[in-house]
Enzyme design. Structure first.
Site, PDB file in Angstrom:
ATOM      1  N   TYR A  85      -2.444   6.718   3.668  1.00  0.00           N
ATOM      2  CA  TYR A  85      -3.006   6.916   5.016  1.00  0.00           C
ATOM      3  C   TYR A  85      -3.168   8.407   5.322  1.00  0.00           C
ATOM      4  CZ  TYR A  85      -1.622   2.070   4.943  1.00  0.00           C
ATOM      5  OH  TYR A  85      -1.466   0.758   4.564  1.00  0.00           O
TER       6      TYR A  85
ATOM      7  N   CYS B 120      -8.962  22.433  17.844  1.00  0.00           N
ATOM      8  CA  CYS B 120      -8.899  22.805  19.264  1.00  0.00           C
ATOM      9  C   CYS B 120      -8.343  21.693  20.139  1.00  0.00           C
ATOM     10  CB  CYS B 120     -10.286  23.202  19.731  1.00  0.00           C
ATOM     11  SG  CYS B 120     -10.993  24.425  18.645  1.00  0.00           S
ATOM     12  N   GLU B 121      -7.163  21.241  19.867  1.00  0.00           N
ATOM     13  CA  GLU B 121      -6.440  20.388  20.816  1.00  0.00           C
ATOM     14  C   GLU B 121      -4.954  20.435  20.493  1.00  0.00           C
ATOM     15  OE1 GLU B 121      -6.502  15.964  20.136  1.00  0.00           O
ATOM     16  OE2 GLU B 121      -8.535  16.419  19.473  1.00  0.00           O
TER      17      GLU B 121
ATOM     18  N   TYR C 197       0.495   8.515  15.044  1.00  0.00           N
ATOM     19  CA  TYR C 197       1.656   7.618  15.032  1.00  0.00           C
ATOM     20  C   TYR C 197       2.962   8.353  15.331  1.00  0.00           C
ATOM     21  CZ  TYR C 197      -1.628   4.993  11.992  1.00  0.00           C
ATOM     22  OH  TYR C 197      -2.715   4.367  11.442  1.00  0.00           O
TER      23      TYR C 197
ATOM     24  N   GLY D  96       0.846  -1.190   0.000  1.00  0.00           N
ATOM     25  CA  GLY D  96       0.000   0.000   0.000  1.00  0.00           C
ATOM     26  C   GLY D  96       0.879   1.236   0.000  1.00  0.00           C
TER      27      GLY D  96
HETATM   28  C1  LIG Z   1      -2.291  -2.528   5.786  1.00  0.00           C
HETATM   29  C2  LIG Z   1      -2.129  -3.819   5.081  1.00  0.00           C
HETATM   30  C3  LIG Z   1      -1.351  -3.887   3.923  1.00  0.00           C
HETATM   31  C4  LIG Z   1      -0.580  -2.725   3.370  1.00  0.00           C
HETATM   32  O1  LIG Z   1       0.417  -2.281   4.202  1.00  0.00           O
HETATM   33  P1  LIG Z   1       1.442  -1.169   3.655  1.00  0.00           P
HETATM   34  O2  LIG Z   1       2.337  -0.924   4.787  1.00  0.00           O
HETATM   35  O3  LIG Z   1       0.637   0.036   3.299  1.00  0.00           O
HETATM   36  O4  LIG Z   1       2.154  -1.733   2.485  1.00  0.00           O
HETATM   37  C5  LIG Z   1      -1.300  -5.095   3.266  1.00  0.00           C
HETATM   38  N1  LIG Z   1      -1.956  -6.194   3.717  1.00  0.00           N
HETATM   39  C6  LIG Z   1      -2.722  -6.152   4.832  1.00  0.00           C
HETATM   40  C7  LIG Z   1      -3.421  -7.371   5.271  1.00  0.00           C
HETATM   41  C8  LIG Z   1      -2.838  -4.967   5.550  1.00  0.00           C
HETATM   42  O5  LIG Z   1      -3.573  -4.933   6.665  1.00  0.00           O
END
Ligand SMILES: *Cc1c(COP(=O)(O)O)cnc(C)c1O
Length: 421
Positions: free
Chosen positions: A375, A346-347, A318, A277
């Site tokens: 994200y 407001c925090e 994070y 991702g």
């Molecule tokens: C979040 C997730 C991903 C992707 O993670 P990245 O760090 O964005 O590459 C892939 N597989 C599962 C099952 C996830 O929960």
């Protein structure tokens, strides 16, 4: 590498000046580069070209329809974690046989939806889920193709909130119970076991944890085959990290990751799936924001932006670092000054950076958060009744708004006041 570079001191997304998009769309907004998205997808695809494979984009990192269509049209699969994501992937034209369904809490409704619409496989995470899926599939007179997500109990060495591969995490079944659970799955009428799934966490900056996990998966593959299971597909998850800070050490490249996969599981002759991702979308996006005020504090200066934690929650959630850069650079030799960079919410958690060295900035100046493609928009909210901010996609010298900023009325009218009031 991304496609957000300066030309004569002006930040561009491919061939479009960020300042031009800001003038047309207003701030804050997200902007994505098509070329960067495609480049990153292709890096993974090429890294696995030694075998039969599918790269499934983890669309929870960035799920705009235009982005899914862009990637889907070049052959990407999708890793979905909810019925909503499944519907989004299908709406963007991704065929069911390129969609894998992950997640610890799939409901029967979601299972039925995916079985009806077409699915490549479910990555099942528990025994109760196995039984539920078998029931749903049996009631429809079909068999659901599954892998079982195993938890290899390795330390991903990443932020605790995004580590998923230790036995204390809620994900998968303990790998030590693999043979037992696969035997149960094989005995259930509505399931067809086709492989193994593993995903140990996100933003991994070393290959070693992947190597440890994949060795365990290889051992399990051999044990399961000896038990008579057909293991023909390995889903090796996502999680490869990106450099959030310029000049910091470089996380491994997709080519190195692909070579590691080949080394650890290549001999098994399995089809390989991966689910990246962040590495596909992270550096393909910027969050662009405007300075509202420069405020003198007692012992520091605050840069108050029109973007806030509701638009980009990663720093608050994070403790994440994002490089924040000016859209128009000051002349070379300009001295930097430290700012605490904050939003209007407001925090005190609404702080993006403390003591960050920047060129001197003024009201109305534009700044860009780098590495905000993953994200970012997907985790945004309307906290403080701040409407969701627009998303823009650039391709070459063109740009388009791919999600418009709602008006206040649109935002408010999603609520309904009951008759009795
Ligand atoms: C979040 C997730 C991903 C992707 O993670 P990245 O760090 O964005 O590459 C892939 N597989 C599962 C099952 C996830 O929960």
């Amino acid at each position: 590498m991304d496609h957000f570079l300066y030309r004569d001191g002006n930040l561009f997304a491919e061939d479009v000046a960020i300042a031009d998009i800001a003038a047309a769309v207003g701030t804050p907004f997200y902007v994505y580069s098509s070329a960067t998205l495609l480049r990153h997808f292709k890096l993974f695809d090429d890294a696995l070209d030694w075998t039969d494979h599918l790269v499934c984009f983890a669309m929870k990192s960035l799920s705009n329809q235009a982005v899914l269509k862009l990637l889907g049209d070049t052959g990407a699969g999708m890793d979905v974690v909810s019925g909503g994501e499944y519907a989004r992937a299908r709406a963007a034209g991704v065929p069911g046989d390129r969609i894998v369904f992950s997640g610890v809490g799939k409901t029967k409704e979601e299972m039925r939806m995916a079985l009806e619409g077409g699915i490549r496989q479910f990555n099942v995470e528990s025994e109760p889920e196995m039984k539920a899926l078998s029931d749903v599939a049996s009631s429809m007179g079909v068999e659901a193709p599954i892998t079982i997500r195993v938890n290899p109990d390795v330390d991903a060495k990443t932020h605790a909130k995004i580590a998923t591969g230790k036995s204390e995490n809620k994900f998968g079944i303990p790998i030590s119970r693999g043979r037992e659970v696969y035997a149960m799955a094989a005995a259930l009428p509505g399931l067809k076991v086709i492989g193994i799934d593993v995903h140990i966490g996100s933003q991994l900056t070393e290959l070693e944890p992947f190597g440890l996990a994949y060795e365990k998966v290889a051992e399990l593959t051999e044990a399961l085959r000896a038990d008579g299971h057909e293991i023909k597909r390995l889903d090796l998850g996502g999680g490869l990290g990106i450099p959030y800070e310029q000049g910091n050490s470089r996380p491994p490249l997709p080519t190195e990751y692909g070579a590691l996969i080949r080394e650890k599981v290549g001999h098994l002759g399995c089809e390989i799936e991966i689910e990246p991702g962040r590495l596909v979308s992270g550096n393909a996006g910027l969050l662009v924001s405007k300075v509202i005020y420069v405020k003198e504090g007692e012992d520091r200066e605050f840069l108050i932006l029109d973007a806030a934690m509701n638009d980009l929650v990663r720093p608050a959630m994070y403790e994440a670092h994002h490089d924040i850069v000016p859209v128009i650079e000051a002349p070379i030799g300009t001295e930097y000054v430290p700012y605490d960079i904050v939003g209007p919410v407001c925090e005190s958690g609404d702080t993006f950076a403390k003591g960050r060295q920047m060129q001197p900035l003024q009201d109305g100046d534009l700044v860009a958060f780098r590495s905000a493609g993953a994200y970012g928009a997907v985790m945004s909210s309307e906290y403080n009744s701040r409407p969701l901010i627009p998303e823009v996609l650039v391709q070459g010298d063109q740009f388009a708004v791919i999600r418009a900023r709602p008006t206040f009325d649109e935002m408010i009218n999603r609520d309904t006041i009951p008759e009795w009031l």
